[in-house]
Scaffold this active site. Structure first.
Site, PDB file in Angstrom:
ATOM      1  CB  SER A 124      16.149 -48.770  -4.676  1.00 35.50           C
ATOM      2  OG  SER A 124      16.259 -47.823  -5.695  1.00 35.50           O
ATOM      3  CE1 TYR A 149      10.260 -49.966  -5.440  1.00 33.01           C
ATOM      4  CE2 TYR A 149      11.599 -48.136  -6.242  1.00 33.01           C
ATOM      5  CZ  TYR A 149      11.462 -49.481  -5.930  1.00 33.01           C
ATOM      6  OH  TYR A 149      12.525 -50.333  -6.099  1.00 33.01           O
ATOM      7  CE  LYS A 153      12.474 -51.457  -2.855  1.00 34.07           C
ATOM      8  NZ  LYS A 153      12.291 -52.865  -2.546  1.00 34.07           N
TER       9      LYS A 153
END
Ligand code: NAD
Ligand code: UFG
Length: 336
Positions: A124, A149, A153
């Site tokens: 991302s 989150y 990544k």
């Protein structure tokens, strides 16, 4: 030989299945359906007229994964499976680390034991953090993530780089997505969140009458109209980027990183207006306080993907709005 798609029943996964099947690839899908349902995969079959196997399986289940590898002669993996709600990740960090990182580690072990060392990973733009200037380029140092989150990544990118350093048979492509929106033009598959955390799903739920009014998170950013600027990319363009990434990962080894974005920044109010104009619907909105952790600008420099993969985003913001609306109005309750 087959490509394994983890999280293939999800929003980006299902669109990628369509593009891979259309390009002639054999695919196998696994998903635990924690944020999706098998109906999405049935619709992929309907759109493409092609058949494939799919399994209900969790990426933390080594035995289940191993069986899928053995039964299907998997030669590469596109790894979408993961939890993705930024806000929820702050409340449930352990669940996010266990699912996203723990699950990825289990899957990588099963890949290695089956001698499958080719992977395309869904990363991302969040890994660029708040420190880097836009447009974000792959060579920039990754930034500080502001939520668990985003941290998953960043860690998974690091893990994949480390295993590739230690074993030169691995071939890894890290795809950094910007803001995927839109839906397949058939209106049969699309994004179906139970609660819309992201802008486009919220707009379309206001349009269909499920929500009264959009809250615009702040109009005092240092941007032309004061609202946040993002790089919205049509999910079908994004899905096509995965076909290019698979072509790239197959004959090679090593790690390569690609931004998948359009390179164009669009503000919240511009997207609202584009949706209204494209679909002739009024979207009531109110300006509220900025959302914690948001940045003013996030958009890509997409040149590397064009130069190296021969991929670029082609669909307009108008098409993103039209296709989102077709999906939403034909499926007001998602796949239910
Ligand atoms: P999604 O939730 O629609 O798809 C993810 C899929 O993974 C779901 O079908 C879910 O059921 C499945 N899944 C989750 N945990 C699993 C597990 N332990 N085992 C098996 N399946 C599991 O999300 P999406 O928007 O399609 O995103 C796909 C990937 O792209 C995710 O990794 C996400 O973090 C990443 N990504 C998404 C965006 C975005 O804005 N949508 C942006 C950047 C990166
Ligand atoms: N926004 C609103 N109202 C809403 C929702 C969003 O005004 O109801 C605004 C946000 O403040 C932001 C813009 O719309 O300015 C886009 O917000 P999204 O939530 O749609 O997307 P983000 O850019 O915040 O996050 C997305 C993905 C993340 C990913 C990040 C960076 O959801 O997974 O892009 O790539 F990490």
């Amino acid at each position: 030989m087959s490509i394994l798609i983890t999280g293939g029943a999800g929003y980006i996964g299902s669109h990628t299945c369509v593009e891979l099947l259309d390009a002639g690839y054999e695919i196998t899908v696994l998903d635990n359906y924690c944020n999706s349902c098998p109906e999405a995969l049935e619709r992929v079959k309907k759109i493409t007229g092609k058949d494939f196997k799919y399994y209900e399986c969790d990426i933390r289940d080594a035995e289940g994964l191993d069986k899928i590898f053995k039964e299907n002669n998997i030669e590469a993996v596109i790894h979408f499976a993961g939890l993705k709600a930024v806000g929820e990740s702050c409340q449930k960090p352990l669940e996010y680390y266990a699912n996203n990182i723990g699950g990825t580690l289990t899957m990588l072990e099963v890949m290695r034991s089956n001698n499958c060392k080719k992977i395309v990973f869904s990363s991302s733009a969040t890994v660029y953090g708040a420190e880097n200037p836009v447009p974000f380029v792959e060579t920039m140092k990754t930034g500080t993530t502001t939520n668990p989150y985003g941290t998953t990544k960043l860690y998974i990118e690091t893990i994949l780089q480390d295993i590739s350093k230690a074993d030169d048979q691995w071939s890894v492509v890290l795809l950094r997505y910007f803001n995927p929106v839109g839906a397949h033009e058939s209106g049969l598959i699309g994004e179906a969140p139970s609660f819309p955390n992201n802008l486009m799903p919220y707009i379309s739920q206001v349009a269909v009458g499920k929500r009264e009014c959009l809250s615009v998170y702040g109009d005092c950013y240092d941007t032309p109209d004061g609202t946040g600027v993002r790089d919205y990319i049509h999910v079908v363009d994004l899905a096509k980027g995965h076909v290019k990434a698979i072509e790239y990962v197959m004959p090679r080894t090593g790690v390569e990183i690609f931004n998948l974005g359009t390179g164009n920044g669009v503000s919240v109010l511009e997207l609202v207006k584009a949706f209204e104009d494209a679909n002739n619907i009024k979207i009531p909105y109110k300006i509220v306080e900025p959302r914690a952790g948001d940045i003013a600008y996030c958009y890509s420099n997409p040149e590397k993907a064009y130069k190296v993969l021969g991929w670029k985003a082609e669909k307009s913001v108008k098409e993103m709005c039209e296709d989102t609306w077709r999906w939403q109005k034909n499926n007001p309750d998602g796949y239910n």
